[in-house]
Write an enzyme that holds these catalytic residues in place. Structure first.
Site, PDB file in Angstrom:
ATOM      1  N   LYS A  13       0.833  -1.210   0.000  1.00 50.19           N
ATOM      2  CA  LYS A  13       0.000   0.000   0.000  1.00 50.19           C
ATOM      3  C   LYS A  13       0.865   1.257   0.000  1.00 50.19           C
ATOM      4  O   LYS A  13       0.663   2.166  -0.785  1.00 50.19           O
ATOM      5  CB  LYS A  13      -0.923   0.027   1.237  1.00 50.19           C
ATOM      6  CG  LYS A  13      -1.818  -1.185   1.371  1.00 50.19           C
ATOM      7  CD  LYS A  13      -2.708  -1.099   2.605  1.00 50.19           C
ATOM      8  CE  LYS A  13      -1.983  -1.056   3.930  1.00 50.19           C
ATOM      9  NZ  LYS A  13      -1.231  -2.283   4.283  1.00 50.19           N
ATOM     10  N   ARG A  87      -9.159   0.589   9.223  1.00 45.08           N
ATOM     11  CA  ARG A  87      -8.656  -0.739   9.557  1.00 45.08           C
ATOM     12  C   ARG A  87      -9.599  -1.508  10.473  1.00 45.08           C
ATOM     13  O   ARG A  87      -9.306  -2.638  10.834  1.00 45.08           O
ATOM     14  CB  ARG A  87      -7.318  -0.576  10.288  1.00 45.08           C
ATOM     15  CG  ARG A  87      -6.112  -0.986   9.455  1.00 45.08           C
ATOM     16  CD  ARG A  87      -4.870  -0.613  10.274  1.00 45.08           C
ATOM     17  NE  ARG A  87      -3.747  -1.405   9.960  1.00 45.08           N
ATOM     18  CZ  ARG A  87      -2.640  -0.927   9.353  1.00 45.08           C
ATOM     19  NH1 ARG A  87      -2.570   0.320   8.965  1.00 45.08           N
ATOM     20  NH2 ARG A  87      -1.625  -1.714   9.140  1.00 45.08           N
ATOM     21  N   ARG A 126      11.737  -5.979   4.729  1.00 44.91           N
ATOM     22  CA  ARG A 126      11.476  -4.542   4.524  1.00 44.91           C
ATOM     23  C   ARG A 126      12.466  -3.714   5.342  1.00 44.91           C
ATOM     24  O   ARG A 126      12.794  -4.056   6.470  1.00 44.91           O
ATOM     25  CB  ARG A 126      10.045  -4.194   4.956  1.00 44.91           C
ATOM     26  CG  ARG A 126       9.785  -2.678   4.959  1.00 44.91           C
ATOM     27  CD  ARG A 126       8.315  -2.330   4.949  1.00 44.91           C
ATOM     28  NE  ARG A 126       7.642  -2.594   6.204  1.00 44.91           N
ATOM     29  CZ  ARG A 126       6.343  -2.388   6.405  1.00 44.91           C
ATOM     30  NH1 ARG A 126       5.588  -1.897   5.432  1.00 44.91           N
ATOM     31  NH2 ARG A 126       5.793  -2.669   7.567  1.00 44.91           N
TER      32      ARG A 126
HETATM   33  P1  ADP Z   1       1.913  -1.632   7.607  1.00 42.33           P
HETATM   34  O1  ADP Z   1       2.594  -0.743   6.584  1.00 42.33           O
HETATM   35  O2  ADP Z   1       2.746  -2.808   7.909  1.00 42.33           O
HETATM   36  O3  ADP Z   1       0.516  -1.999   7.213  1.00 42.33           O
HETATM   37  P2  ADP Z   1       1.412   0.719   9.150  1.00 42.33           P
HETATM   38  O4  ADP Z   1       2.601   1.589   9.099  1.00 42.33           O
HETATM   39  O5  ADP Z   1       0.242   1.071   8.297  1.00 42.33           O
HETATM   40  O6  ADP Z   1       1.864  -0.795   8.916  1.00 42.33           O
HETATM   41  O7  ADP Z   1       0.904   0.585  10.634  1.00 42.33           O
HETATM   42  C1  ADP Z   1       1.774   0.242  11.676  1.00 42.33           C
HETATM   43  C2  ADP Z   1       0.970   0.038  12.959  1.00 42.33           C
HETATM   44  O8  ADP Z   1       0.297   1.279  13.299  1.00 42.33           O
HETATM   45  C3  ADP Z   1      -0.155  -0.987  12.880  1.00 42.33           C
HETATM   46  O9  ADP Z   1       0.311  -2.304  13.116  1.00 42.33           O
HETATM   47  C4  ADP Z   1      -1.085  -0.491  13.992  1.00 42.33           C
HETATM   48  O10 ADP Z   1      -0.591  -0.807  15.263  1.00 42.33           O
HETATM   49  C5  ADP Z   1      -0.981   1.028  13.837  1.00 42.33           C
HETATM   50  N1  ADP Z   1      -2.009   1.571  12.915  1.00 42.33           N
HETATM   51  C6  ADP Z   1      -1.796   2.135  11.696  1.00 42.33           C
HETATM   52  N2  ADP Z   1      -2.947   2.521  11.132  1.00 42.33           N
HETATM   53  C7  ADP Z   1      -3.937   2.187  12.019  1.00 42.33           C
HETATM   54  C8  ADP Z   1      -5.352   2.291  12.006  1.00 42.33           C
HETATM   55  N3  ADP Z   1      -6.006   2.829  10.967  1.00 42.33           N
HETATM   56  N4  ADP Z   1      -6.023   1.825  13.075  1.00 42.33           N
HETATM   57  C9  ADP Z   1      -5.392   1.288  14.140  1.00 42.33           C
HETATM   58  N5  ADP Z   1      -4.069   1.145  14.214  1.00 42.33           N
HETATM   59  C10 ADP Z   1      -3.328   1.582  13.163  1.00 42.33           C
HETATM   60  P1  ADP Z   2       2.333  -1.822   3.217  1.00 47.06           P
HETATM   61  O1  ADP Z   2       2.378  -0.315   3.168  1.00 47.06           O
HETATM   62  O2  ADP Z   2       1.096  -2.390   2.607  1.00 47.06           O
HETATM   63  O3  ADP Z   2       2.601  -2.347   4.584  1.00 47.06           O
HETATM   64  P2  ADP Z   2       4.881  -1.676   1.785  1.00 47.06           P
HETATM   65  O4  ADP Z   2       4.573  -0.786   0.633  1.00 47.06           O
HETATM   66  O5  ADP Z   2       5.667  -1.121   2.908  1.00 47.06           O
HETATM   67  O6  ADP Z   2       3.525  -2.379   2.314  1.00 47.06           O
HETATM   68  O7  ADP Z   2       5.622  -2.980   1.206  1.00 47.06           O
HETATM   69  C1  ADP Z   2       6.086  -4.006   2.092  1.00 47.06           C
HETATM   70  C2  ADP Z   2       7.435  -4.502   1.597  1.00 47.06           C
HETATM   71  O8  ADP Z   2       7.255  -5.192   0.359  1.00 47.06           O
HETATM   72  C3  ADP Z   2       8.454  -3.386   1.309  1.00 47.06           C
HETATM   73  O9  ADP Z   2       9.732  -3.894   1.649  1.00 47.06           O
HETATM   74  C4  ADP Z   2       8.314  -3.129  -0.187  1.00 47.06           C
HETATM   75  O10 ADP Z   2       9.539  -2.649  -0.755  1.00 47.06           O
HETATM   76  C5  ADP Z   2       7.975  -4.536  -0.711  1.00 47.06           C
HETATM   77  N1  ADP Z   2       7.056  -4.514  -1.853  1.00 47.06           N
HETATM   78  C6  ADP Z   2       6.015  -3.687  -2.071  1.00 47.06           C
HETATM   79  N2  ADP Z   2       5.370  -3.986  -3.216  1.00 47.06           N
HETATM   80  C7  ADP Z   2       6.042  -5.046  -3.747  1.00 47.06           C
HETATM   81  C8  ADP Z   2       5.885  -5.829  -4.941  1.00 47.06           C
HETATM   82  N3  ADP Z   2       4.885  -5.593  -5.810  1.00 47.06           N
HETATM   83  N4  ADP Z   2       6.755  -6.828  -5.156  1.00 47.06           N
HETATM   84  C9  ADP Z   2       7.757  -7.085  -4.262  1.00 47.06           C
HETATM   85  N5  ADP Z   2       7.965  -6.390  -3.134  1.00 47.06           N
HETATM   86  C10 ADP Z   2       7.135  -5.378  -2.873  1.00 47.06           C
END
Ligand code: ADP
Ligand code: ADP
Length: 209
Positions: A13, A87, A126
């Site tokens: 995302k 979420r 990551r």
């Molecule tokens: P990821 O990229 O792995 O999805 P985020 O950076 O979006 O992780 O979120 C990291 C953490 O922040 C989540 O595991 C949760 O604890 C908290 N968080 C983020 N967005 C929300 C939300 N909309 N509602 C509740 N907790 C959130």
């Molecule tokens: P989210 O915001 O949903 O938690 P991220 O954008 O941080 O996810 O992506 C999670 C990890 O996967 C990062 O290390 C990113 O560089 C990698 N990643 C994201 N999209 C892809 C893809 N299409 N193929 C392979 N790796 C990816």
């Protein structure tokens, strides 16, 4: 333009949002990034949020509601991408009411589909830039050689046990949120295991229609 990125942690995302921000000059509203900023500001809200995040749990809805409302209002209710929000069904209900109140619709709701085993692999590899917050992956998107290696860090919640808990939380609390959007004409499901650029082209092509 108003975009919502939906999917499990590690679905890509944030990566896709960053590409769309550049392409369409949008504001990236990532509740995760906002929470990490709040934690850095050393407020009471930050210490509450940190405890949940370190455990891989969701931060309480009342905290998220205030932060999201402020972020959407601060970009003039337009030209934004929601990433990692809503979420919970509570957050989705609140967002629907908020959009209705301001007479807004979402131009696209992107749901990135990635199986759990791929997510574990992605999140454990990551890395993020400590200053800019840019996301990397040691295999698929390594930092360029001009980036100082000391600035490349691993998020404290990207460790195997916390990753597994975040996935459990996703299936229980966040996956049901998709039901709010599945019948929306602007809902688009994309296989998130494809290449980064290809996924971005797919999203862009849906936005052009
Ligand atoms: P990821 O990229 O792995 O999805 P985020 O950076 O979006 O992780 O979120 C990291 C953490 O922040 C989540 O595991 C949760 O604890 C908290 N968080 C983020 N967005 C929300 C939300 N909309 N509602 C509740 N907790 C959130
Ligand atoms: P989210 O915001 O949903 O938690 P991220 O954008 O941080 O996810 O992506 C999670 C990890 O996967 C990062 O290390 C990113 O560089 C990698 N990643 C994201 N999209 C892809 C893809 N299409 N193929 C392979 N790796 C990816």
């Amino acid at each position: 333009m108003r975009v919502l990125m939906f999917g499990p942690p590690g679905a890509g995302k944030g990566t896709q949002a960053a590409l769309l921000v550049k392409k369409y000059n949008l504001k990236h509203i990532s509740t995760g990034n906002i929470l990490r900023e709040v934690i850095r500001s050393k407020t009471e809200t930050g210490s509450i949020a940190r405890a949940y995040m370190d455990d891989g749990k969701l931060v309480p809805d009342d905290i998220i509601k205030k932060l999201a409302e402020k972020a959407i209002a601060s970009c003039g209710f337009d030209q934004f991408i929601l990433d990692g929000y809503p979420r919970t069904t509570e957050q989705a209900k609140w967002l629907n009411l908020f959009l209705e109140k301001h007479n807004l619709t979402l131009d696209i709701i992107v749901s990135l589909k990635v199986p759990d085993e791929v997510i574990v692999q992605r999140l454990s590899r990551r890395r993020v830039h400590a200053v800019t917050g840019e996301n990397y992956h040691l295999d698929f998107k390594p930092p360029s050689p001009d980036v100082d290696p000391d600035d490349i860090i691993q998020r404290s919640d990207d460790h195997p046990e916390t990753i597994r808990e975040r996935l459990r939380v996703y299936h229980k609390q966040t996956k049901p949120v998709e039901a709010f959007y599945i019948n929306d004409p602007n809902y688009v499901k994309i296989d998130g295991t494809q290449g980064l650029d290809h996924i971005n082209d797919l999203i862009a092509s849906k936005l052009m229609v």
